[in-house]
Design an enzyme around this catalytic site. Structure first.
Site, PDB file in Angstrom:
ATOM      1  N   LYS A   1       1.411  -1.294   0.076  1.00 36.18           N
ATOM      2  CA  LYS A   1       0.168   0.261   0.174  1.00 36.18           C
ATOM      3  C   LYS A   1       1.367   1.037  -0.111  1.00 36.18           C
ATOM      4  O   LYS A   1       0.895   2.741  -0.740  1.00 36.18           O
ATOM      5  CB  LYS A   1      -0.719  -0.213   1.209  1.00 36.18           C
ATOM      6  CG  LYS A   1      -1.905   1.575   1.958  1.00 36.18           C
ATOM      7  CD  LYS A   1      -2.232   0.707   2.770  1.00 36.18           C
ATOM      8  CE  LYS A   1      -1.746   1.756   4.296  1.00 36.18           C
ATOM      9  NZ  LYS A   1      -1.293   3.190   3.966  1.00 36.18           N
ATOM     10  N   ASN A   2       1.819   1.007   0.932  1.00 37.03           N
ATOM     11  CA  ASN A   2       2.361   2.750   1.265  1.00 37.03           C
ATOM     12  C   ASN A   2       3.365   2.603   0.136  1.00 37.03           C
ATOM     13  O   ASN A   2       4.167   3.812   0.300  1.00 37.03           O
ATOM     14  CB  ASN A   2       3.248   2.916   2.412  1.00 37.03           C
ATOM     15  CG  ASN A   2       2.563   3.106   3.456  1.00 37.03           C
ATOM     16  OD1 ASN A   2       1.354   3.194   2.884  1.00 37.03           O
ATOM     17  ND2 ASN A   2       2.659   3.099   4.971  1.00 37.03           N
TER      18      ASN A   2
ATOM     19  N   CYS B   1      -5.097  13.050  12.741  1.00 39.81           N
ATOM     20  CA  CYS B   1      -6.041  11.345  12.860  1.00 39.81           C
ATOM     21  C   CYS B   1      -6.150  10.547  13.938  1.00 39.81           C
ATOM     22  O   CYS B   1      -5.499  11.237  15.154  1.00 39.81           O
ATOM     23  CB  CYS B   1      -4.790  10.414  11.570  1.00 39.81           C
ATOM     24  SG  CYS B   1      -3.466  10.341  11.971  1.00 39.81           S
TER      25      CYS B   1
ATOM     26  N   ARG C   1      -0.184  14.408  13.433  1.00 36.60           N
ATOM     27  CA  ARG C   1       0.460  14.606  11.967  1.00 36.60           C
ATOM     28  C   ARG C   1       0.707  16.277  10.985  1.00 36.60           C
ATOM     29  O   ARG C   1       0.576  15.756  10.027  1.00 36.60           O
ATOM     30  CB  ARG C   1       0.026  13.243  11.460  1.00 36.60           C
ATOM     31  CG  ARG C   1       0.018  12.499  12.131  1.00 36.60           C
ATOM     32  CD  ARG C   1      -0.496  11.067  11.200  1.00 36.60           C
ATOM     33  NE  ARG C   1       0.056   9.854  10.221  1.00 36.60           N
ATOM     34  CZ  ARG C   1       0.310   9.373   9.444  1.00 36.60           C
ATOM     35  NH1 ARG C   1      -1.507   8.614   9.452  1.00 36.60           N
ATOM     36  NH2 ARG C   1       0.918   8.854   8.454  1.00 36.60           N
TER      37      ARG C   1
ATOM     38  N   ASP D   1       4.044   0.784  12.154  1.00 37.71           N
ATOM     39  CA  ASP D   1       2.889  -0.187  11.466  1.00 37.71           C
ATOM     40  C   ASP D   1       2.283  -1.387  11.765  1.00 37.71           C
ATOM     41  O   ASP D   1       2.203  -1.701  12.051  1.00 37.71           O
ATOM     42  CB  ASP D   1       3.197  -0.168  10.394  1.00 37.71           C
ATOM     43  CG  ASP D   1       3.119   1.592   9.133  1.00 37.71           C
ATOM     44  OD1 ASP D   1       2.414   2.372  10.417  1.00 37.71           O
ATOM     45  OD2 ASP D   1       3.266   2.015   8.407  1.00 37.71           O
TER      46      ASP D   1
ATOM     47  N   ARG E   1      -8.512  -0.456   4.589  1.00 38.11           N
ATOM     48  CA  ARG E   1      -8.320   1.570   4.026  1.00 38.11           C
ATOM     49  C   ARG E   1      -6.495   0.299   3.801  1.00 38.11           C
ATOM     50  O   ARG E   1      -6.028   0.818   3.030  1.00 38.11           O
ATOM     51  CB  ARG E   1      -8.132   1.299   4.922  1.00 38.11           C
ATOM     52  CG  ARG E   1      -9.024   2.274   5.237  1.00 38.11           C
ATOM     53  CD  ARG E   1      -8.682   4.194   6.281  1.00 38.11           C
ATOM     54  NE  ARG E   1      -7.251   4.563   5.212  1.00 38.11           N
ATOM     55  CZ  ARG E   1      -6.404   5.348   6.166  1.00 38.11           C
ATOM     56  NH1 ARG E   1      -7.345   6.295   6.968  1.00 38.11           N
ATOM     57  NH2 ARG E   1      -5.744   6.076   5.885  1.00 38.11           N
TER      58      ARG E   1
HETATM   59  C1  UD1 Z   1       4.268   6.624   6.833  1.00 44.98           C
HETATM   60  C2  UD1 Z   1       3.531   6.125   5.743  1.00 44.98           C
HETATM   61  C3  UD1 Z   1       2.916   5.197   7.399  1.00 44.98           C
HETATM   62  C4  UD1 Z   1       4.166   5.054   8.529  1.00 44.98           C
HETATM   63  C5  UD1 Z   1       4.647   6.683   8.774  1.00 44.98           C
HETATM   64  C6  UD1 Z   1       5.403   6.361   9.434  1.00 44.98           C
HETATM   65  C7  UD1 Z   1       2.797   6.200   4.573  1.00 44.98           C
HETATM   66  C8  UD1 Z   1       1.380   6.534   3.033  1.00 44.98           C
HETATM   67  N1  UD1 Z   1       1.668   5.992   5.131  1.00 44.98           N
HETATM   68  O1  UD1 Z   1       3.295   7.944   7.275  1.00 44.98           O
HETATM   69  O2  UD1 Z   1       2.602   4.026   7.394  1.00 44.98           O
HETATM   70  O3  UD1 Z   1       3.268   4.529  10.220  1.00 44.98           O
HETATM   71  O4  UD1 Z   1       4.919   6.902   7.473  1.00 44.98           O
HETATM   72  O5  UD1 Z   1       7.023   5.317   8.760  1.00 44.98           O
HETATM   73  O6  UD1 Z   1       3.394   6.021   2.929  1.00 44.98           O
HETATM   74  N2  UD1 Z   1       6.856  15.020  10.463  1.00 44.98           N
HETATM   75  C9  UD1 Z   1       6.615  16.178  11.163  1.00 44.98           C
HETATM   76  N3  UD1 Z   1       6.695  16.936  10.051  1.00 44.98           N
HETATM   77  C10 UD1 Z   1       6.272  16.503   8.645  1.00 44.98           C
HETATM   78  C11 UD1 Z   1       5.602  15.080   8.824  1.00 44.98           C
HETATM   79  C12 UD1 Z   1       6.519  14.187   9.364  1.00 44.98           C
HETATM   80  O7  UD1 Z   1       7.404  16.701  11.981  1.00 44.98           O
HETATM   81  O8  UD1 Z   1       6.129  17.733   7.934  1.00 44.98           O
HETATM   82  C13 UD1 Z   1       6.724  13.479  11.904  1.00 44.98           C
HETATM   83  C14 UD1 Z   1       5.347  12.924  11.821  1.00 44.98           C
HETATM   84  O9  UD1 Z   1       4.893  13.667  13.273  1.00 44.98           O
HETATM   85  C15 UD1 Z   1       5.892  11.774  12.946  1.00 44.98           C
HETATM   86  C16 UD1 Z   1       7.188  11.552  11.526  1.00 44.98           C
HETATM   87  O10 UD1 Z   1       7.794  12.832  11.488  1.00 44.98           O
HETATM   88  O11 UD1 Z   1       6.405  11.748  14.374  1.00 44.98           O
HETATM   89  C17 UD1 Z   1       7.426  10.232  10.617  1.00 44.98           C
HETATM   90  O12 UD1 Z   1       6.368  10.249   9.937  1.00 44.98           O
HETATM   91  P1  UD1 Z   1       5.367  10.215   8.132  1.00 44.98           P
HETATM   92  O13 UD1 Z   1       7.398   9.421   8.236  1.00 44.98           O
HETATM   93  O14 UD1 Z   1       5.850  11.179   7.666  1.00 44.98           O
HETATM   94  O15 UD1 Z   1       5.065   9.816   8.026  1.00 44.98           O
HETATM   95  P2  UD1 Z   1       3.870   9.655   7.150  1.00 44.98           P
HETATM   96  O16 UD1 Z   1       4.596   9.779   6.102  1.00 44.98           O
HETATM   97  O17 UD1 Z   1       2.979  10.866   7.163  1.00 44.98           O
END
Ligand code: UD1
Length: 425
Positions: free
Chosen positions: A22-23, A117, A122, A308, A400
């Site tokens: 999925k990811n 969420c 996030r 995850d 999902r």
């Molecule tokens: C992706 C995955 C999700 C997984 C997560 C962590 C997809 C579609 N989803 O989510 O399944 O749980 O990676 O492996 O691939 N952060 C910030 N600022 C930002 C972005 C992130 O501070 O702009 C922080 C987040 O709050 C979190 C960490 O960085 O603590 C990692 O988040 P991130 O890797 O961005 O998660 P997603 O990409 O949303």
């Protein structure tokens, strides 16, 4: 809305295949916006999240069609729309991955901020920081990001955040940089296999990306990308969930169509917990003769144990005699499953991003409610091990991100039934 009725206590046995990731599939679908030719993605799982992003992309002028069981054809028909609306983006955060490709290919993107969420706050500040460094003009207007740039310019960008790298942030900045003028260097990039797969896909379209799988990506911008056919990597989170399901029921199962290398941290932890693991080229077999040993697990960015599968590990370790801990360094608030697992007889205390678990002999069946995708999986695992009939409500969270998980578990001998929930229930 659906729920599962699970009659627990049957050890799982047999062979089951992992679906495509999925990811990996979601950011690749978004990246198809960049392509000037048809894109065929193979191994795309049938998931609600894939359907949601398909809707977003159709509204952005793309043809998105399914062929056969696992192929998606994506092609731009009308390159003028630039808006991804709130009603769809709030349903699935990964829709935000259209921001980089839209901006790079169409010069403008108006994309709803995803909002919070169930697993906590996030933010997307790093996505925006990266795009600003590439020269995008960014404004926030009525809950939307309005991004504009006639042509992005290469830059040196550090994407590391307070809790490590960002996966979809790396995807957004990487997909924008491939069409930027000049060279971009992204430091602190995510090294997850899904990002490597995305980069390989972009290179097959004609992009020039080096350093995939390391924390420094170098991208030489190109003017245009063509089309391609690409097979999405297997879903390591689904594979891990199925292995943990076999473990929690004290069964033995083989997950095929998997990449064992992507599962190293999970497999090491399973071995430490006392399970036997055998590896093939594209498969993993687990044998679980008894209860797990207690363990301290810490979920971290790749190559660590993924956040995850944090909830599923929490469920498994509830049955380990003694004290275990499960810490999540990525999402400190991703513990909504704790209260529900306690309703099934677990003894878990949640404090400071850690679940402190005192092992119990068994789970006792009850009604529980799923709160998010991976928490749902944890409740299903606990239900499979519980004595009696467990009801897991709101399993739309599960649909999902897991392709027919109930059917796959059923093939391994689980007694699990999907039923429609009456509106009043
Ligand atoms: C992706 C995955 C999700 C997984 C997560 C962590 C997809 C579609 N989803 O989510 O399944 O749980 O990676 O492996 O691939 N952060 C910030 N600022 C930002 C972005 C992130 O501070 O702009 C922080 C987040 O709050 C979190 C960490 O960085 O603590 C990692 O988040 P991130 O890797 O961005 O998660 P997603 O990409 O949303």
């Amino acid at each position: 809305m659906a729920h599962f009725k699970i009659t627990g206590g049957t050890p799982l046995h047999g062979v089951v295949a992992a679906s495509g990731s999925k990811n990996a599939a979601l950011p690749m679908m978004a990246a198809a916006l960049l392509a000037d030719g048809p894109v065929r993605l193979q191994g795309v799982p049938r998931l609600d999240d894939v359907d949601t992003l398909s809707l977003v992309l159709r509204e952005l002028g793309m043809h998105v069609g399914r062929h056969g069981d696992d192929e998606l054809l994506l092609e731009t028909i009308d390159p003028t729309p630039t808006r991804a609306r709130y009603e769809l983006v709030r349903r699935m955060r990964a829709s935000f991955c259209v921001l980089g490709p839209l901006l790079a290919r169409r010069g403008r993107a108006v994309v709803s901020l995803p909002g919070g969420c169930n697993i906590g706050d996030r933010p997307v500040d790093l996505h925006l920081k990266g795009l600003a460094a590439l020269g995008a003009g960014l404004r926030l207007r009525r809950g939307y990001v309005v991004a504009e740039a006639p042509r992005l310019r290469g830059a040196t960008i550090d994407l590391v955040g307070p809790r490590g790298p960002t996966v979809t942030g790396t995807a957004n900045v990487l997909t924008a940089a491939v069409l930027a003028k000049g060279t971009t260097v992204i430091g602190g990039a995510a090294v997850e296999p899904e990002i490597v797969d995305l980069g390989n896909f972009l290179n097959a379209l004609g992009a020039r990306i080096e350093g995939l799988g390391t924390s420094t990506l170098r991208i030489d911008g190109v003017k245009q990308l063509g089309g391609t056919t690409h097979r999405v990597i297997p879903d390591r989170i689904e594979a891990a969930t199925l292995l943990l399901a076999a473990a929690i029921t004290r069964g033995s199962a083989t997950v095929r169509d998997a990449v064992p290398d992507h599962l190293t941290a999970v497999l090491d932890a399973l071995r430490t917990a006392g399970f036997q693991i055998e590896l093939g080229d594209d498969r993993v077999t687990i044998s679980a003769p008894g209860r797990p040993r207690p363990l301290a697990i810490t979920a971290r960015p790749y190559p660590g144990v993924p956040t995850d599968v944090q909830a599923q590990w929490t469920a498994l370790l509830c049955l380990a005699p003694g004290r275990s801990t499960v810490q999540d360094t990525v999402f400190a608030h991703r513990f909504l499953h704790v209260a529900e697992l306690n309703r099934l007889g677990a003894r878990i205390e949640h404090r400071n991003a850690t679940a402190a678990i005192t092992g119990v002999d068994h789970f006792t069946a009850a009604q529980v409610t799923a709160s998010d995708l991976r928490a749902s999986a944890a409740l299903v695992l606990a239900g499979l091990a519980a004595e009696g009939e467990t009801t897991v409500r709101r399993v739309h969270h599960l649909d999902r991100g897991y392709e027919r998980l109930d059917e796959k578990l059923g093939r391994l001998g689980a007694r699990i039934e999907r039923r429609e929930t009456a509106i009043t229930a």
